[in-house]
Motif scaffolding. Structure first.
Motif, PDB file in Angstrom:
ATOM      1  N   ALA A  32      37.466  42.099  28.475  1.00  0.00           N
ATOM      2  CA  ALA A  32      37.368  42.600  29.848  1.00  0.00           C
ATOM      3  C   ALA A  32      36.025  42.271  30.492  1.00  0.00           C
ATOM      4  O   ALA A  32      35.905  42.297  31.715  1.00  0.00           O
ATOM      5  N   THR A  33      35.012  41.921  29.688  1.00  0.00           N
ATOM      6  CA  THR A  33      33.688  41.586  30.225  1.00  0.00           C
ATOM      7  C   THR A  33      33.528  40.087  30.465  1.00  0.00           C
ATOM      8  O   THR A  33      32.547  39.671  31.049  1.00  0.00           O
ATOM      9  N   HIS A  35      34.259  36.542  32.226  1.00  0.00           N
ATOM     10  CA  HIS A  35      34.744  36.072  33.520  1.00  0.00           C
ATOM     11  C   HIS A  35      36.100  35.395  33.338  1.00  0.00           C
ATOM     12  O   HIS A  35      36.260  34.536  32.491  1.00  0.00           O
ATOM     13  N   GLU A  38      39.012  39.563  33.223  1.00  0.00           N
ATOM     14  CA  GLU A  38      38.886  40.932  33.715  1.00  0.00           C
ATOM     15  C   GLU A  38      40.237  41.630  33.817  1.00  0.00           C
ATOM     16  O   GLU A  38      40.315  42.850  33.730  1.00  0.00           O
ATOM     17  N   TRP A  39      41.285  40.864  34.002  1.00  0.00           N
ATOM     18  CA  TRP A  39      42.640  41.421  34.104  1.00  0.00           C
ATOM     19  C   TRP A  39      43.017  42.220  32.868  1.00  0.00           C
ATOM     20  O   TRP A  39      43.866  43.097  32.950  1.00  0.00           O
ATOM     21  N   THR A  40      42.399  41.934  31.736  1.00  0.00           N
ATOM     22  CA  THR A  40      42.753  42.624  30.498  1.00  0.00           C
ATOM     23  C   THR A  40      42.420  44.108  30.537  1.00  0.00           C
ATOM     24  O   THR A  40      43.000  44.876  29.776  1.00  0.00           O
ATOM     25  N   ALA A  41      41.521  44.505  31.434  1.00  0.00           N
ATOM     26  CA  ALA A  41      41.162  45.924  31.526  1.00  0.00           C
ATOM     27  C   ALA A  41      42.373  46.775  31.896  1.00  0.00           C
ATOM     28  O   ALA A  41      42.456  47.940  31.492  1.00  0.00           O
ATOM     29  N   HIS A  93      45.597  36.702  38.507  1.00  0.00           N
ATOM     30  CA  HIS A  93      44.295  36.280  39.025  1.00  0.00           C
ATOM     31  C   HIS A  93      44.244  36.404  40.550  1.00  0.00           C
ATOM     32  O   HIS A  93      43.197  36.751  41.111  1.00  0.00           O
ATOM     33  N   LEU A  96      43.306  39.803  41.704  1.00  0.00           N
ATOM     34  CA  LEU A  96      41.884  40.094  41.525  1.00  0.00           C
ATOM     35  C   LEU A  96      41.006  39.238  42.434  1.00  0.00           C
ATOM     36  O   LEU A  96      39.781  39.327  42.378  1.00  0.00           O
ATOM     37  N   GLN A  98      40.659  36.008  42.258  1.00  0.00           N
ATOM     38  CA  GLN A  98      40.065  34.913  41.482  1.00  0.00           C
ATOM     39  C   GLN A  98      40.823  33.613  41.772  1.00  0.00           C
ATOM     40  O   GLN A  98      41.540  33.080  40.936  1.00  0.00           O
TER      41      GLN A  98
END
Length: 120
Positions: A32-33, A35, A38-41, A93, A96, A98
């Motif tokens: 999650a950290t 780049h 982040e979607w994994t959060a 993505h 988010l 991205q």
């Protein structure tokens, strides 16, 4: 044409292998950290690992059936499944914001489409 299909399948298999190993073996908190991950959060760890396993299977399915001469039709089937996976990645993505990663996924989708059409 055959050489181009082999190169495309090999490169896409490397992408799938890298993504599969990352999703399968890197802890969710660390993912999650990173780049682009982040979607994994917003996903459960077992769902992320399942996606990783699918990517590892895709890496094998893009190359091994044709290389071994066993069920070579599985190569375009795998490429078609990869297209579906990339549509999902593009949606994730895009939500988010991205958009560079959406473009990268679109390139992977186009390569998979080339493989699917060329091998069917």
């Amino acid at each position: 044409m055959n050489s181009a299909l082999w190169i495309a399948a090999g490169l896409l298999a490397l992408v799938a292998l890298a993504g599969g190993f990352t999703k399968s073996f890197v802890p969710k908190e660390k993912l999650a950290t990173i780049h682009g991950a982040e979607w994994t959060a917003g996903f459960r760890a077992d769902a992320i690992r399942a996606l990783g396993a699918l990517e590892l299977l895709a890496a094998a399915g893009l190359v091994l059936p044709r290389a071994l001469g066993t069920a070579p039709v599985m190569v375009p089937v795998t490429a078609t499944c990869w297209i579906a996976l990339m549509v999902g990645a593009m949606v994730a993505h895009g939500r988010l914001g991205q958009y560079r990663l959406v473009a990268v996924n679109a390139v992977y989708l186009a390569v998979a489409l080339f493989i699917a059409v060329g091998r069917f």
